[in-house]
Design an enzyme around this catalytic site. Sequence first.
Site, PDB file in Angstrom:
ATOM      1  N   CYS A   1       0.836  -1.204   0.000  1.00  0.00           N
ATOM      2  CA  CYS A   1       0.000   0.000   0.000  1.00  0.00           C
ATOM      3  C   CYS A   1       0.867   1.249   0.000  1.00  0.00           C
ATOM      4  O   CYS A   1       1.889   1.300   0.701  1.00  0.00           O
ATOM      5  CB  CYS A   1      -0.910  -0.013   1.231  1.00  0.00           C
TER       6      CYS A   1
ATOM      7  N   CYS B   1      -0.099   4.718   7.001  1.00  0.00           N
ATOM      8  CA  CYS B   1      -0.819   4.544   8.264  1.00  0.00           C
ATOM      9  C   CYS B   1       0.047   3.730   9.242  1.00  0.00           C
ATOM     10  O   CYS B   1       0.413   2.585   8.957  1.00  0.00           O
ATOM     11  CB  CYS B   1      -2.139   3.833   8.016  1.00  0.00           C
TER      12      CYS B   1
ATOM     13  N   CYS C   1      -0.639  -0.048  10.340  1.00  0.00           N
ATOM     14  CA  CYS C   1      -0.979  -1.059   9.333  1.00  0.00           C
ATOM     15  C   CYS C   1       0.237  -1.852   8.859  1.00  0.00           C
ATOM     16  O   CYS C   1       1.264  -1.285   8.468  1.00  0.00           O
ATOM     17  CB  CYS C   1      -1.649  -0.389   8.134  1.00  0.00           C
TER      18      CYS C   1
ATOM     19  N   CYS D   1     -16.999  -9.187   3.850  1.00  0.00           N
ATOM     20  CA  CYS D   1     -16.340  -7.896   3.696  1.00  0.00           C
ATOM     21  C   CYS D   1     -15.164  -8.040   2.730  1.00  0.00           C
ATOM     22  O   CYS D   1     -14.212  -8.771   3.020  1.00  0.00           O
ATOM     23  CB  CYS D   1     -15.851  -7.396   5.047  1.00  0.00           C
TER      24      CYS D   1
ATOM     25  N   CYS E   1     -20.025  -6.137   1.846  1.00  0.00           N
ATOM     26  CA  CYS E   1     -19.487  -4.826   2.190  1.00  0.00           C
ATOM     27  C   CYS E   1     -18.138  -4.673   1.497  1.00  0.00           C
ATOM     28  O   CYS E   1     -17.296  -5.575   1.553  1.00  0.00           O
ATOM     29  CB  CYS E   1     -19.324  -4.709   3.699  1.00  0.00           C
TER      30      CYS E   1
ATOM     31  N   ARG F   1     -19.398  -3.675  16.320  1.00  0.00           N
ATOM     32  CA  ARG F   1     -18.711  -4.899  15.926  1.00  0.00           C
ATOM     33  C   ARG F   1     -17.361  -5.006  16.622  1.00  0.00           C
ATOM     34  O   ARG F   1     -16.543  -4.083  16.548  1.00  0.00           O
ATOM     35  CB  ARG F   1     -18.518  -4.923  14.410  1.00  0.00           C
TER      36      ARG F   1
END
Length: 387
Positions: free
Chosen positions: A65, A69, A72, A109, A142, A272
């Site tokens: 990526c 962040c 992550c 998801c 999702c 959740r």
Amino acid sequence: MDLLNTLVEKGLRRELPTRDEALAVLATSDDELLDVVAAAGKVRRQWFGRRVKLNYLVNLKSGLCPEDCSYCSQRLGSKAEILKYTWLKPDEAKKAAAAGVAGGAKRVCLVASGRGPTDRDVDRVSQTIEAIKEQHEGVEVCACLGLLSEGQADRLRSAGADAYNHNLNTSEGTYGDITTTHTYADRVDTVQQAQAAGLSACSGLIAGMGEADADLVDVVFSLRELDPDSVPVNFLIPMEGTPLAKDWHLTPQRCLRILAMVRFVCPDVEVRLAGGREVHLRSMQPLALHLVNSIFLGDYLTSEGQSGRTDLDMIADAGFEVEGAATTTLPGHRAQTAGGCGSHEGGHAPCGDTAEIAPEPSEGLTARTDLVAIRRRGAGTDLAPNA
């Protein structure tokens, strides 16, 4: 406690607590913990009974990526030894999704690393959504693909997507300390684009990144104002090879207090329990079911979770039941407007500028790296998932 009685009454009326009340939940002592769980449990049962919704993650594209962040394992410059692969083909993703559905998952998801999808990526994910829906007509899908460009949410909706996930993660005031390659406002805009397209919005937070209580309250109040239908609460998994690898600020008791605070602020929303529950709650996971009404089944994106069988046994042993496909998750007043940008009574309390020092790890709290396991099976591998 007068505080808990007040919070229960407000939760049953869907009334927003004050900021001070939310902070007071996080400040309760361990001696008061079971009282806090019992009080928040009354609110949870009012709106969701004893049902637990199961969700299943399929990592469509792992690693590499360009965003930075800090939490992550897939970030730019990450040295975490995770699985890395490019886009799964629709048939591969469909097969992975089927494992979760077979384990009782009501929602699949679909997640992909990256800043956001190109139009070609949206076409690819749309084909995957259609393939899953063709095989499992009743399953919710999702998508979680990063920052959306104009029109992409509408295209995902047209392909059959039911929801879109994009977490706020932390407070606006501390966001720049965690990520520099995009902004908090970018995240808010993507959630609002999903809502405008008629997708059910899913947006939550990550706790345990060194934030103060005030920051946790800030982000949860911001989520309440944004009004997603589901709020995933993640607890930081300090992955070796990331900037936050040594950030072990959480105890099982603190995790339960955070979940209780979220339930009081978002009483009628699908809360959740997401990444990090096995690492931080450990043997106290069943208590969390009194606070949340939704969990992920099996593994996460780049880390292992409990086996699906263990999750199902935990739910049954704690006296809860898996939510069936024919059951509507949200209470009636929310289900009628799910996917839109509704509003709750009570409004949004001012955040203020309370200065608090981020908690230091307790003296006896040492890194339990033995509890953090890299995912080596499921999507993107030749090994079956643990769902």
